[in-house]
Design an enzyme around this catalytic site. Structure first.
Site, short mmCIF file in Angstrom:
data_model
loop_
_atom_site.label_atom_id
_atom_site.label_comp_id
_atom_site.label_asym_id
_atom_site.label_seq_id
_atom_site.Cartn_x
_atom_site.Cartn_y
_atom_site.Cartn_z
N ASN A 11 12.23 -35.31 1.42
CA ASN A 11 13.62 -35.22 1.91
C ASN A 11 13.75 -36.17 3.10
O ASN A 11 13.34 -35.84 4.21
CB ASN A 11 13.91 -33.77 2.32
CG ASN A 11 15.31 -33.61 2.88
OD1 ASN A 11 16.14 -34.51 2.77
ND2 ASN A 11 15.58 -32.46 3.48
N TRP A 12 14.29 -37.35 2.80
CA TRP A 12 14.39 -38.37 3.86
C TRP A 12 15.49 -38.05 4.87
O TRP A 12 15.60 -38.71 5.90
CB TRP A 12 14.66 -39.74 3.23
CG TRP A 12 13.47 -40.37 2.56
CD1 TRP A 12 12.21 -39.84 2.43
CD2 TRP A 12 13.43 -41.66 1.93
NE1 TRP A 12 11.40 -40.72 1.75
CE2 TRP A 12 12.12 -41.84 1.44
CE3 TRP A 12 14.37 -42.68 1.73
CZ2 TRP A 12 11.72 -43.00 0.76
CZ3 TRP A 12 13.98 -43.83 1.05
CH2 TRP A 12 12.68 -43.99 0.57
N LYS A 13 16.35 -37.09 4.54
CA LYS A 13 17.48 -36.74 5.42
C LYS A 13 18.31 -38.00 5.71
O LYS A 13 18.51 -38.79 4.79
CB LYS A 13 16.96 -36.03 6.68
CG LYS A 13 16.05 -34.84 6.32
CD LYS A 13 15.73 -33.95 7.47
CE LYS A 13 14.81 -32.82 7.01
NZ LYS A 13 14.54 -31.83 8.02
N HIS A 98 20.06 -26.49 1.65
CA HIS A 98 19.19 -26.81 2.79
C HIS A 98 19.79 -26.25 4.07
O HIS A 98 21.02 -26.27 4.25
CB HIS A 98 19.01 -28.33 2.90
CG HIS A 98 17.92 -28.72 3.85
ND1 HIS A 98 18.07 -28.64 5.21
CD2 HIS A 98 16.64 -29.11 3.63
CE1 HIS A 98 16.94 -29.01 5.80
NE2 HIS A 98 16.05 -29.30 4.85
N GLU A 168 11.63 -22.27 2.85
CA GLU A 168 11.60 -23.18 3.99
C GLU A 168 12.16 -22.45 5.22
O GLU A 168 13.38 -22.46 5.46
CB GLU A 168 12.41 -24.44 3.68
CG GLU A 168 12.28 -25.49 4.77
CD GLU A 168 12.79 -26.86 4.35
OE1 GLU A 168 12.00 -27.65 3.85
OE2 GLU A 168 13.98 -27.13 4.54
N SER A 216 7.50 -28.63 8.25
CA SER A 216 6.40 -29.28 9.00
C SER A 216 5.14 -29.48 8.16
O SER A 216 4.03 -29.38 8.69
CB SER A 216 6.06 -28.48 10.26
OG SER A 216 7.13 -28.50 11.17
P1 PGA Z 1 10.08 -31.27 7.94
O1 PGA Z 1 11.44 -31.09 7.12
O2 PGA Z 1 8.99 -31.56 6.93
O3 PGA Z 1 10.36 -32.44 8.84
O4 PGA Z 1 9.84 -30.02 8.67
C1 PGA Z 1 11.50 -30.37 5.93
C2 PGA Z 1 12.92 -30.15 5.52
O5 PGA Z 1 13.78 -29.94 6.40
O6 PGA Z 1 13.22 -30.16 4.32
#
Ligand code: PGA
Length: 261
Positions: A11-13, A98, A168, A216
């Site tokens: 998930n590159w956001k 999400h 998550e 994380s």
């Molecule tokens: P993160 O993000 O691996 O940086 O914690 C995961 C996510 O929000 O999908």
């Protein structure tokens, strides 16, 4: 579906800032993904990069997914993207629910509409659930159960197998905390989610749903999480923007045997 393969979703956001950087990252990840026998990799980039990345897909091990979509097919919905547009690019996986979208006001009802729309259009919704914080009385279990129950409302039985579920916890996402959830706590929630799905769908349908973890995930904790919590894949945010780290996560996950539940 990823079948028996583990599913690793990047998930590159809202990253990176430039198309050329997105392409460089994608090509490097694609080459690493091609080396892994037991992994299906899905990259969810920002929408403007989908077209160019899609042209650079080769083979079946690394595909493009979407970070979000609207439930309507088209119409007066400024700023939204529809399943029809994603399907035009051959996109199958779409993140739904999400926490960063829920934080913008996305309700369980909207998550449900998105999940149903994705299923009806033949896509695989990747449903993310997780509590904002943990309390000693265990109310966070109810939060997760309610999110799942509301998201699944009205889902056609024959399409349930296309859903991917991700635990998550919001507090464990790297932008909130430096620490992931411990493998023991993920295992406990994994068992709980299986029970919720069993009650909701029956054991046959529930048994087919992959359960992933996000929050994380990095090369240091990936192996332990798979081996000790039984999840069959990850959603990776921050570490997916670093080719070396993401490649290492793919390599570790490729070799690890998930704890059998
Ligand atoms: P993160 O993000 O691996 O940086 O914690 C995961 C996510 O929000 O999908």
């Amino acid at each position: 579906m990823a079948g028996k393969k583990k599913l690793i979703i990047a998930n590159w956001k809202m990253n990176p800032g430039k198309e050329k950087d997105a392409l460089t990252l994608f090509v490097a990840v694609k080459e690493e993904a091609a080396l892994r026998q037991n992994i299906q990799t899905v990259i969810c980039p920002p929408f403007p990069f989908i077209s160019v990345l899609k042209k650079n897909v080769s083979g079946r091990k690394c595909s493009i997914g979407a970070q979000n979509m609207h439930w309507e097919v088209n119409g007066a919905y400024t700023g939204e993207i529809s399943s029809a547009m994603l399907l035009d690019y051959g996109i199958k996986y779409v993140l739904v629910g999400h926490s960063e979208r829920r934080a913008f006001g996305e309700t369980d009802e909207m998550v449900n509409k998105k999940l149903l729309a994705a299923l009806r259009r033949g896509m695989s919704p990747v449903l993310l659930v997780g509590e904002t914080e943990r309390d000693s009385a265990g109310a966070f279990f109810n939060v997760v159960r309610d999110q799942i129950t509301r998201a699944f409302e009205g889902a056609p039985r024959h399409l349930l197998k296309n859903i991917v579920l991700v635990y998550e916890p919001v507090w464990a996402i790297s932008s909130h905390a430096a620490l992931p959830c411990s493998p023991e706590n993920i295992l406990e929630m994994h068992i709980f989610i299986k029970k919720v799905l069993n009650d909701l769908l029956g054991s046959v349908a529930a048994g087919r749903l992959p359960i992933l973890y996000g929050g994380s995930v990095n090369p240091e904790n990936a192996g332990g999480i798979i081996a000790e919590s039984g999840v069959t894949g990850f959603v990776v945010g921050n570490a997916s923007l670093d080719t070396r780290k993401f490649a290492r996560i793919l390599e570790i996950a490729d070799k690890m045997k998930p704890l059998a539940l």
